[in-house]
Design a protein around this motif. Sequence first.
Motif, PDB file in Angstrom:
ATOM      1  N   SER A 127       0.826  -1.211   0.000  1.00 24.44           N
ATOM      2  CA  SER A 127       0.000   0.000   0.000  1.00 24.44           C
ATOM      3  C   SER A 127       0.858   1.259   0.000  1.00 24.44           C
ATOM      4  O   SER A 127       0.512   2.266  -0.632  1.00 24.44           O
ATOM      5  CB  SER A 127      -0.933   0.004   1.215  1.00 24.44           C
ATOM      6  OG  SER A 127      -1.865  -1.055   1.132  1.00 24.44           O
ATOM      7  N   MET A 187       1.996   1.968  -3.477  1.00 22.17           N
ATOM      8  CA  MET A 187       0.924   2.534  -4.293  1.00 22.17           C
ATOM      9  C   MET A 187       0.666   3.999  -3.940  1.00 22.17           C
ATOM     10  O   MET A 187       0.374   4.820  -4.813  1.00 22.17           O
ATOM     11  CB  MET A 187      -0.349   1.702  -4.125  1.00 22.17           C
ATOM     12  CG  MET A 187      -1.455   2.091  -5.083  1.00 22.17           C
ATOM     13  SD  MET A 187      -2.866   0.975  -5.025  1.00 22.17           S
ATOM     14  CE  MET A 187      -2.225  -0.436  -5.915  1.00 22.17           C
ATOM     15  N   ASP A 188       0.774   4.354  -2.658  1.00 14.21           N
ATOM     16  CA  ASP A 188       0.535   5.746  -2.231  1.00 14.21           C
ATOM     17  C   ASP A 188       1.581   6.718  -2.762  1.00 14.21           C
ATOM     18  O   ASP A 188       1.341   7.930  -2.831  1.00 14.21           O
ATOM     19  CB  ASP A 188       0.507   5.829  -0.696  1.00 14.21           C
ATOM     20  CG  ASP A 188      -0.783   5.281  -0.109  1.00 14.21           C
ATOM     21  OD1 ASP A 188      -1.755   5.115  -0.873  1.00 14.21           O
ATOM     22  OD2 ASP A 188      -0.816   5.013   1.105  1.00 14.21           O
ATOM     23  N   ILE A 243       2.678   6.848  -5.814  1.00 10.58           N
ATOM     24  CA  ILE A 243       2.442   7.215  -7.225  1.00 10.58           C
ATOM     25  C   ILE A 243       1.643   8.516  -7.353  1.00 10.58           C
ATOM     26  O   ILE A 243       2.038   9.412  -8.103  1.00 10.58           O
ATOM     27  CB  ILE A 243       1.769   6.050  -7.976  1.00 10.58           C
ATOM     28  CG1 ILE A 243       2.672   4.817  -7.944  1.00 10.58           C
ATOM     29  CG2 ILE A 243       1.464   6.437  -9.420  1.00 10.58           C
ATOM     30  CD1 ILE A 243       2.026   3.559  -8.475  1.00 10.58           C
ATOM     31  N   MET A 299      -5.128   9.284 -12.915  1.00 12.68           N
ATOM     32  CA  MET A 299      -5.301   8.068 -12.123  1.00 12.68           C
ATOM     33  C   MET A 299      -6.721   7.907 -11.607  1.00 12.68           C
ATOM     34  O   MET A 299      -7.406   8.863 -11.272  1.00 12.68           O
ATOM     35  CB  MET A 299      -4.328   8.088 -10.928  1.00 12.68           C
ATOM     36  CG  MET A 299      -2.887   8.188 -11.356  1.00 12.68           C
ATOM     37  SD  MET A 299      -1.749   8.414  -9.992  1.00 12.68           S
ATOM     38  CE  MET A 299      -0.248   8.798 -10.901  1.00 12.68           C
ATOM     39  N   THR A 342      -8.820   5.431  -8.681  1.00 12.83           N
ATOM     40  CA  THR A 342      -8.518   4.628  -7.503  1.00 12.83           C
ATOM     41  C   THR A 342      -9.758   3.878  -7.035  1.00 12.83           C
ATOM     42  O   THR A 342     -10.844   4.450  -6.956  1.00 12.83           O
ATOM     43  CB  THR A 342      -8.011   5.528  -6.348  1.00 12.83           C
ATOM     44  OG1 THR A 342      -6.874   6.265  -6.798  1.00 12.83           O
ATOM     45  CG2 THR A 342      -7.618   4.705  -5.146  1.00 12.83           C
ATOM     46  N   ASN A 373     -10.459   1.516  -3.677  1.00  9.29           N
ATOM     47  CA  ASN A 373      -9.876   1.007  -2.437  1.00  9.29           C
ATOM     48  C   ASN A 373     -10.682  -0.146  -1.868  1.00  9.29           C
ATOM     49  O   ASN A 373     -11.841  -0.369  -2.226  1.00  9.29           O
ATOM     50  CB  ASN A 373      -9.804   2.126  -1.390  1.00  9.29           C
ATOM     51  CG  ASN A 373      -8.864   3.231  -1.787  1.00  9.29           C
ATOM     52  OD1 ASN A 373      -7.782   2.968  -2.305  1.00  9.29           O
ATOM     53  ND2 ASN A 373      -9.264   4.469  -1.572  1.00  9.29           N
ATOM     54  N   LEU A 394      -5.318   2.344  -9.977  1.00 13.54           N
ATOM     55  CA  LEU A 394      -4.710   1.871  -8.735  1.00 13.54           C
ATOM     56  C   LEU A 394      -5.798   1.151  -7.945  1.00 13.54           C
ATOM     57  O   LEU A 394      -6.758   1.771  -7.496  1.00 13.54           O
ATOM     58  CB  LEU A 394      -4.142   3.050  -7.940  1.00 13.54           C
ATOM     59  CG  LEU A 394      -3.159   3.963  -8.681  1.00 13.54           C
ATOM     60  CD1 LEU A 394      -2.754   5.140  -7.800  1.00 13.54           C
ATOM     61  CD2 LEU A 394      -1.928   3.195  -9.140  1.00 13.54           C
ATOM     62  N   ASP A 413      -6.606  -1.246  -4.718  1.00  8.53           N
ATOM     63  CA  ASP A 413      -6.070  -1.710  -3.436  1.00  8.53           C
ATOM     64  C   ASP A 413      -7.020  -2.720  -2.808  1.00  8.53           C
ATOM     65  O   ASP A 413      -7.968  -2.359  -2.119  1.00  8.53           O
ATOM     66  CB  ASP A 413      -5.861  -0.508  -2.502  1.00  8.53           C
ATOM     67  CG  ASP A 413      -5.108  -0.895  -1.237  1.00  8.53           C
ATOM     68  OD1 ASP A 413      -4.879  -2.106  -1.031  1.00  8.53           O
ATOM     69  OD2 ASP A 413      -4.758   0.004  -0.453  1.00  8.53           O
ATOM     70  N   SER A 446      -2.578  -0.903 -15.027  1.00  9.13           N
ATOM     71  CA  SER A 446      -3.205  -1.187 -13.740  1.00  9.13           C
ATOM     72  C   SER A 446      -2.173  -1.685 -12.738  1.00  9.13           C
ATOM     73  O   SER A 446      -1.344  -2.538 -13.063  1.00  9.13           O
ATOM     74  CB  SER A 446      -4.310  -2.242 -13.895  1.00  9.13           C
ATOM     75  OG  SER A 446      -5.252  -1.843 -14.861  1.00  9.13           O
ATOM     76  N   LEU A 447      -2.250  -1.146 -11.548  1.00  8.28           N
ATOM     77  CA  LEU A 447      -1.430  -1.619 -10.442  1.00  8.28           C
ATOM     78  C   LEU A 447      -2.400  -2.124  -9.374  1.00  8.28           C
ATOM     79  O   LEU A 447      -3.208  -1.355  -8.847  1.00  8.28           O
ATOM     80  CB  LEU A 447      -0.555  -0.495  -9.893  1.00  8.28           C
ATOM     81  CG  LEU A 447       0.551  -0.893  -8.904  1.00  8.28           C
ATOM     82  CD1 LEU A 447       1.554  -1.818  -9.580  1.00  8.28           C
ATOM     83  CD2 LEU A 447       1.262   0.338  -8.365  1.00  8.28           C
TER      84      LEU A 447
END
Length: 386
Positions: free
Chosen positions: A187, A190-191, A193, A223, A225, A227, A306, A308, A335-336
């Motif tokens: 995490s 990812m934060d 980026i 981006m 997101t 979560n 992104l 998570d 995609s991550l």
Amino acid sequence: MYGNMISYLDEALSGIKIIKAFNAIPFIRRRFDDENQKYSRIMRSMARRQQLASPVSETLGVIMVAGIVLYGGKLIAEGSNELDPGDFIAYIAIFSQIMRPAKAIGQSFSSIHSGIAAGERVLALIDEKPAIVNKPDAIEIRDFKESLEFRNVTFGYQDKKVLDNVNITIPRGASVALVGPSGGGKSTLMDLIPRFTQPWSGEIRIDGQNIQDYSMESLRGLMGTVNQETILFNDTIFNNIAFAYPEATQEQVEAAARIANAHDFIMASEEGYQTRIGDRGVKLSGGQRQRICIARAVLRNPPIMLLDEATSALDTESERLVQDALNNLMKNRTSLVIAHRLSTIQSADMIIVLEGGRIVETGTHFELLEKNGLYRKLIEMQTFGN
């Protein structure tokens, strides 16, 4: 203190299920009552002083006037040249006019101090400077064309290192899964980026340019997101999906909802897209909330996604629907993905295994299984658990 009391109340209301499940009502009630008692004592003390201000000032005023009348009357009665009757009456008249504003100042003393204390707290928040700001000559990034790259990135919190010399290159259009034990730095990576945090050393580059050279607004505009914790607002389904794009039309919102497998359950609700979902989406199931969040990301149509652990808290049926929605979302996008479930991991173009802040393995699902390392161990534990 009043802020603490409101915070306790908000926690109690939002966590009512877990409070009842653990029979913690007496503890929560006692904690709130203790804070309430402290607040009440302070407010009573302030009220006492405020209410005493008027009678005390009145009494002192009467005593002073009586003293002035006695002293001035004595001088006039004795025929003193220091004061004549006209001057004495004028003095009394002026003094009586001064008494009213003097009493008002006394009554407002407590309010002034209360306002000063509140003002100091508010101004401290207003004056707080963000830890991460744009460079004076920051440039705008309009598109993502080539790759996202981590070069020797190291980061930590205070004196604890979380990421240690991470090097990753993610080409445009690739789907990358981050896996590994909890606390491995997934995490945190990812934060970095969208620049929620800043690396201690090393660089993160998009199309060969350090992301610190870009403005944060334009960078985050690339981006989307999703979560694990669904963040929705007490508004209509339409407004929640159109949150990042208020100019969206009904057709655009519906198209995004169809991609996210959300259109059918939305239309089955009371008022369709105008249905209010309650505080934090309480009127929807976990899978429905997650699909609304995915539709929100789809509508924004970003080139970088992104994700998570977007399916970790769902049941099998909801996971399948959400996973299908995520697969639709990731088409033709970079995609991550942070994931633990095999269904999310195995379709990734590249899997990065993180442990203790370091990359220990990279490859596709089958390549990593053949290596017989940490990834295979994690997969076998999950398969056995299933």
